[in-house]
Every structure is written in C-alpha cells, then in structure tokens.
Design an enzyme around this catalytic site. Structure first.
Site, PDB file in Angstrom:
ATOM      1  N   GLU A 127      -3.549 -19.423   4.546  1.00 32.50           N
ATOM      2  CA  GLU A 127      -2.561 -18.967   3.564  1.00 32.50           C
ATOM      3  C   GLU A 127      -1.228 -19.642   3.860  1.00 32.50           C
ATOM      4  OE1 GLU A 127      -2.555 -14.834   2.338  1.00 32.50           O
ATOM      5  OE2 GLU A 127      -0.389 -14.768   2.614  1.00 32.50           O
TER       6      GLU A 127
ATOM      7  N   THR B 143       0.994 -18.076  -1.705  1.00 30.35           N
ATOM      8  CA  THR B 143       1.575 -16.784  -2.099  1.00 30.35           C
ATOM      9  C   THR B 143       2.500 -16.940  -3.304  1.00 30.35           C
ATOM     10  OG1 THR B 143       3.477 -16.957  -0.640  1.00 30.35           O
ATOM     11  CG2 THR B 143       1.504 -15.949   0.295  1.00 30.35           C
TER      12      THR B 143
ATOM     13  N   ALA C 131       7.405 -11.677  -5.472  1.00 28.91           N
ATOM     14  CA  ALA C 131       7.395 -10.426  -6.243  1.00 28.91           C
ATOM     15  C   ALA C 131       8.744 -10.330  -6.938  1.00 28.91           C
ATOM     16  CB  ALA C 131       7.161  -9.244  -5.316  1.00 28.91           C
TER      17      ALA C 131
ATOM     18  N   HIS D 203      -1.993 -16.931  -5.743  1.00 27.29           N
ATOM     19  CA  HIS D 203      -1.698 -15.492  -5.753  1.00 27.29           C
ATOM     20  C   HIS D 203      -0.882 -15.190  -7.013  1.00 27.29           C
ATOM     21  CE1 HIS D 203      -1.885 -14.903  -1.074  1.00 27.29           C
ATOM     22  NE2 HIS D 203      -2.685 -15.886  -1.464  1.00 27.29           N
TER      23      HIS D 203
ATOM     24  N   GLY E  32       1.687  -6.494  -5.888  1.00 30.20           N
ATOM     25  CA  GLY E  32       2.992  -6.890  -5.361  1.00 30.20           C
ATOM     26  C   GLY E  32       3.778  -5.662  -4.934  1.00 30.20           C
TER      27      GLY E  32
ATOM     28  N   TYR F 121      -7.054  -3.377   2.758  1.00 32.40           N
ATOM     29  CA  TYR F 121      -6.230  -2.891   3.876  1.00 32.40           C
ATOM     30  C   TYR F 121      -7.074  -2.145   4.913  1.00 32.40           C
ATOM     31  CZ  TYR F 121      -2.859  -4.363   0.523  1.00 32.40           C
ATOM     32  OH  TYR F 121      -2.162  -5.156  -0.359  1.00 32.40           O
TER      33      TYR F 121
ATOM     34  N   HIS G 140      -3.550   1.054   2.926  1.00 35.74           N
ATOM     35  CA  HIS G 140      -2.280   0.618   2.331  1.00 35.74           C
ATOM     36  C   HIS G 140      -1.215   1.682   2.602  1.00 35.74           C
ATOM     37  CE1 HIS G 140       0.589  -0.168  -1.051  1.00 35.74           C
ATOM     38  NE2 HIS G 140       0.375  -1.399  -0.642  1.00 35.74           N
TER      39      HIS G 140
ATOM     40  N   LYS H 128     -10.806  -1.930  -8.230  1.00 39.20           N
ATOM     41  CA  LYS H 128     -10.421  -3.343  -8.325  1.00 39.20           C
ATOM     42  C   LYS H 128     -11.671  -4.228  -8.368  1.00 39.20           C
ATOM     43  CE  LYS H 128      -7.604  -4.556  -4.896  1.00 39.20           C
ATOM     44  NZ  LYS H 128      -6.300  -4.589  -4.220  1.00 39.20           N
TER      45      LYS H 128
ATOM     46  N   GLN I 285       8.872 -11.614  14.627  1.00 40.13           N
ATOM     47  CA  GLN I 285       7.945 -11.778  13.503  1.00 40.13           C
ATOM     48  C   GLN I 285       6.946 -10.615  13.476  1.00 40.13           C
ATOM     49  OE1 GLN I 285       5.096 -14.528  14.796  1.00 40.13           O
ATOM     50  NE2 GLN I 285       3.816 -14.469  12.979  1.00 40.13           N
TER      51      GLN I 285
HETATM   52  P1  FAD Z   1      -3.147  -2.264  -5.375  1.00 41.56           P
HETATM   53  O1  FAD Z   1      -4.554  -2.650  -5.173  1.00 41.56           O
HETATM   54  O2  FAD Z   1      -2.682  -1.984  -6.752  1.00 41.56           O
HETATM   55  O3  FAD Z   1      -2.865  -0.981  -4.434  1.00 41.56           O
HETATM   56  C1  FAD Z   1      -1.535  -0.522  -4.234  1.00 41.56           C
HETATM   57  C2  FAD Z   1      -1.554   0.973  -3.943  1.00 41.56           C
HETATM   58  O4  FAD Z   1      -1.915   1.699  -5.108  1.00 41.56           O
HETATM   59  C3  FAD Z   1      -2.549   1.398  -2.877  1.00 41.56           C
HETATM   60  O5  FAD Z   1      -1.967   2.458  -2.142  1.00 41.56           O
HETATM   61  C4  FAD Z   1      -3.759   1.881  -3.661  1.00 41.56           C
HETATM   62  O6  FAD Z   1      -4.499   2.891  -2.973  1.00 41.56           O
HETATM   63  C5  FAD Z   1      -3.112   2.435  -4.925  1.00 41.56           C
HETATM   64  N1  FAD Z   1      -3.929   2.202  -6.142  1.00 41.56           N
HETATM   65  C6  FAD Z   1      -4.577   1.060  -6.462  1.00 41.56           C
HETATM   66  N2  FAD Z   1      -5.184   1.175  -7.661  1.00 41.56           N
HETATM   67  C7  FAD Z   1      -4.906   2.419  -8.117  1.00 41.56           C
HETATM   68  C8  FAD Z   1      -5.244   3.120  -9.310  1.00 41.56           C
HETATM   69  N3  FAD Z   1      -5.984   2.570 -10.271  1.00 41.56           N
HETATM   70  N4  FAD Z   1      -4.786   4.414  -9.452  1.00 41.56           N
HETATM   71  C9  FAD Z   1      -4.024   4.993  -8.486  1.00 41.56           C
HETATM   72  N5  FAD Z   1      -3.679   4.362  -7.322  1.00 41.56           N
HETATM   73  C10 FAD Z   1      -4.103   3.085  -7.148  1.00 41.56           C
HETATM   74  N6  FAD Z   1       2.658  -9.749  -2.039  1.00 41.56           N
HETATM   75  C11 FAD Z   1       3.406 -10.629  -2.777  1.00 41.56           C
HETATM   76  O7  FAD Z   1       4.450 -10.241  -3.317  1.00 41.56           O
HETATM   77  N7  FAD Z   1       2.998 -11.926  -2.942  1.00 41.56           N
HETATM   78  C12 FAD Z   1       1.855 -12.399  -2.387  1.00 41.56           C
HETATM   79  O8  FAD Z   1       1.509 -13.564  -2.572  1.00 41.56           O
HETATM   80  C13 FAD Z   1       1.063 -11.503  -1.582  1.00 41.56           C
HETATM   81  N8  FAD Z   1      -0.099 -11.918  -1.000  1.00 41.56           N
HETATM   82  C14 FAD Z   1      -0.864 -11.025  -0.285  1.00 41.56           C
HETATM   83  C15 FAD Z   1      -2.070 -11.463   0.291  1.00 41.56           C
HETATM   84  C16 FAD Z   1      -2.871 -10.578   1.013  1.00 41.56           C
HETATM   85  C17 FAD Z   1      -4.165 -11.068   1.630  1.00 41.56           C
HETATM   86  C18 FAD Z   1      -2.458  -9.217   1.171  1.00 41.56           C
HETATM   87  C19 FAD Z   1      -3.318  -8.250   1.946  1.00 41.56           C
HETATM   88  C20 FAD Z   1      -1.265  -8.780   0.594  1.00 41.56           C
HETATM   89  C21 FAD Z   1      -0.458  -9.662  -0.138  1.00 41.56           C
HETATM   90  N9  FAD Z   1       0.747  -9.261  -0.720  1.00 41.56           N
HETATM   91  C22 FAD Z   1       1.513 -10.152  -1.451  1.00 41.56           C
HETATM   92  C23 FAD Z   1       1.256  -7.889  -0.519  1.00 41.56           C
HETATM   93  C24 FAD Z   1       0.810  -6.931  -1.648  1.00 41.56           C
HETATM   94  O9  FAD Z   1       1.383  -7.318  -2.861  1.00 41.56           O
HETATM   95  C25 FAD Z   1       1.260  -5.518  -1.249  1.00 41.56           C
HETATM   96  O10 FAD Z   1       0.523  -5.079  -0.133  1.00 41.56           O
HETATM   97  C26 FAD Z   1       1.256  -4.476  -2.348  1.00 41.56           C
HETATM   98  O11 FAD Z   1       1.944  -3.331  -1.855  1.00 41.56           O
HETATM   99  C27 FAD Z   1      -0.122  -4.005  -2.808  1.00 41.56           C
HETATM  100  O12 FAD Z   1      -0.757  -4.938  -3.551  1.00 41.56           O
HETATM  101  P2  FAD Z   1      -2.315  -4.708  -3.985  1.00 41.56           P
HETATM  102  O13 FAD Z   1      -2.654  -5.791  -4.907  1.00 41.56           O
HETATM  103  O14 FAD Z   1      -3.142  -4.514  -2.803  1.00 41.56           O
HETATM  104  O15 FAD Z   1      -2.136  -3.318  -4.782  1.00 41.56           O
END
Ligand code: FAD
Length: 290
Positions: A21, A52, A55, A82, A113, A148, A152, A168, A215
């Site tokens: 990444e 990446t 956001a 991403h 995000g 996670y 999360h 998802k 870090q």
């Molecule tokens: P989601 O899958 O939407 O989950 C977020 C929260 O909402 C979780 O607590 C989940 O339990 C809950 N949830 C999910 N779906 C629902 C639903 N339908 N109803 C109710 N609750 C729900 N961030 C950036 O800004 N840019 C990047 O490029 C980036 N790359 C990443 C790469 C990796 C491998 C990882 C692990 C994270 C990355 N992130 C990045 C961080 C990420 O955007 C954050 O962790 C963010 O808080 C959650 O994103 P998600 O897509 O996992 O969210």
C-alpha cells in the site's frame, strides 16, 4: 487483471498474495520523487499495489488515479484504487469511476473513510456497503473492502462489526484487507469469526513494519491495535536508537509474516509508507515463502 484472478493464480501455486500500500504524497516535491519510489517498489514484484485516497477535498486534488495509472502503465503492476465516500456524492464517485474505466483500472477498495472536520459531509453514502452497491451498479469492477481484526473503533461491539462486514461482502466486496495488527492471535480469532458468519472471501493480513516510535503511537491511537508485551519491550528498548529500532521493527514484521504464512494466510498486505527500503527488507526476509 482483477484481484480475484491474481488470487486464483497464486492459490493454484499454493502461495499467498503479497501486496503493498502506498499513499499519494501531499507535497509537490515528494510527488516528483514518486517515480523513483514506484520503480523500486515494483522491482520487488508485488502482486498488486493499492493507492490510498483522501477523506475530503476536491477529487481533482486527489492524485490516487494518476498514481494508479503510472503503476499500471509504466511498471506493469496491477493497482487497486481506494475510494472513500463520506465526503463525496454519487456524481463525484461516478466521475472517478469514468476515469478508472478509461484507464482500464478494474480494482477498487471501497471505503467509508473518516470524518474530516474541515470538509462538509455529503449524504449519498453512510457506510462502505452502500458505496460497494453503488460501484457495482455502475460498472464491472472488482471490489475489495476493509476489515478490522480488533474491531472498528466506532463499532457497537465485535459481533455487530462482523455482521456489518457481512453486509459489505453481500453487497459485492469479494476480497478484504485488514487493518494493521501486531498480535497474530487477534487476526486468527477474527478470521475464524468471519467464517462462522458466512464470510467466505479471501482476507489479507495488513502488516505495518515499525520504523519509529511516534509513528506507532499515532497508529495505535487512530486504529486501536493492541501492542503485545514483546513488541512494547522492543519499542521501549530501542526508542532512542533509530537504526536499532528499524532492525528490530523489520525483524518483528518478518516474524509476524512467517507465522501468518505458516498458518495459511491468503495474503499479506504491507503498509509500505512509501518506503522502498522497508518493503525491500521485508521481501528479502520472506523471498522463499511467497
Ligand atoms: P464501514 O465498513 O462503513 O464501517 C464503519 C463503521 O460502521 C464500523 O464500525 C461498522 O461496524 C459500521 N457499519 C458498517 N456498515 C454498517 C451498516 N450498514 N449499518 C450500521 N453500521 C455499519 N481511509 C481513507 O480515508 N483513505 C484510504 O485510502 C483508506 N484506506 C484504508 C485501507 C485499509 C486496508 C483500511 C483497513 C482502512 C483504510 N482507511 C482509509 C480507513 C477507513 O476509511 C476507516 O477505518 C473508516 O473509519 C472505516 O471505513 P470502512 O470502509 O471500513 O467503513
């Protein structure tokens, strides 16, 4: 090539995926060096490189697609782009999807995000599963999602988080990349729960090789990864000695990866922090395992 095809090819050889990444540098100066960074990373032959996405902010300022195109066209490595959706509407996401189609980039990591307090929210998407569904309706992309192992930070609890992850996957995410972790047991427990919940897509383990203490403290605060005692001892012992901490951090990451591969992990995703020296050291340590 789609990530699912890469998985099939590696699986037939009995090997796990190895991916990197990177992030688009914010400063113009660093952006000028990105070619040298990409060249060195691509020379290590990762199965793909994910880039990446910010956001918030204008999509035009986001260099993600530009860098993904370089990875594909200049170095022949498959990119994953991403995409985040809390601060972008359907129209803006569609704009990016059009750019990806034109560039023949087929792989997207669909993310919710985090909230950027300096940028107004858009309200087309609330969770990543909605973005996955939208991308699916707009074209023939391979879609990945984040997961996670230690839950999360905003999740109600671990079980609800897994149920949300299933949404998802049911929406069309056919590959997951995990948040970084330092305790492999947490990953194994999580992986088992995904299978019990009927999530049957490959899960790549996210590995963050440590290069400095600040870090790690930042990472742990923002993602909630737990620190095993032996890892804390390394940080404590070598915090004032940059070179020694680098050596110890690489050894720790290699150890984690060897154990994961011995336990048949489907893929290793290295958060390279755009540092080819880090990626090179790790690859050298596992060259006969991948
Ligand atoms: P989601 O899958 O939407 O989950 C977020 C929260 O909402 C979780 O607590 C989940 O339990 C809950 N949830 C999910 N779906 C629902 C639903 N339908 N109803 C109710 N609750 C729900 N961030 C950036 O800004 N840019 C990047 O490029 C980036 N790359 C990443 C790469 C990796 C491998 C990882 C692990 C994270 C990355 N992130 C990045 C961080 C990420 O955007 C954050 O962790 C963010 O808080 C959650 O994103 P998600 O897509 O996992 O969210």
């Amino acid at each position: 090539m789609r990530v699912s095809e890469i998985f099939e090819a590696k699986k037939s050889k009995g090997k796990p995926i190895l991916s990197f990444e990177i992030f688009p540098p914010k400063k113009e100066e660093a952006l000028k060096n990105i070619d040298a960074t990409l060249e060195r990373l691509c020379d290590l032959h990762p199965d793909f490189i994910s880039v990446t996405f910010g956001a918030g902010g204008s999509t035009a300022d986001n260099r993600t697609v530009e860098i993904a195109k370089k990875i594909k066209n200049n170095y022949g490595v498959e990119p994953i782009v991403h995409l985040t959706c809390l601060h972008y509407g359907k129209e803006e996401i569609n704009e990016i999807l059009t750019q990806l189609k034109e560039a023949e980039i087929e792989n997207i990591l669909a993310l919710r995000g985090d909230v950027n307090p300096n940028v107004p929210m858009k309200h087309d998407f609330k969770y990543a599963n909605e973005l996955v569904e939208f991308i699916k309706s707009q074209g023939d992309f391979h879609i990945s999602g984040a997961c996670y192992p230690e839950t999360h930070l905003e999740a109600v609890d671990a079980i609800t988080d897994i149920h949300n992850l299933k949404k998802k996957v049911d929406a069309g995410a056919s590959h997951l990349i995990s948040q970084l972790f330092f305790d492999n047991e947490a990953f194994y427990r999580f992986y088992e729960k995904t299978r019990i919940a009927g999530i049957n897509v490959p899960v790549e383990a996210g590995i963050m090789p440590v290069t400095n203490k600040a870090q790690i403290e930042r990472m742990v605060n923002t993602c909630g990864a737990s620190l095993p005692r032996k890892f804390e001892r390394i940080l404590h012992k070598y915090e004032e000695n940059k070179e020694a901490l680098f050596d110890a951090g690489m050894a720790y990451a290699i150890n984690q990866i060897v154990d994961l591969i011995a336990n048949d992990v489907e893929g290793i995703h290295i958060f390279t922090m755009n540092n080819p020296k880090v990626a090179g050291r790790i690859c050298d340590g596992i060259k006969n395992l991948i």
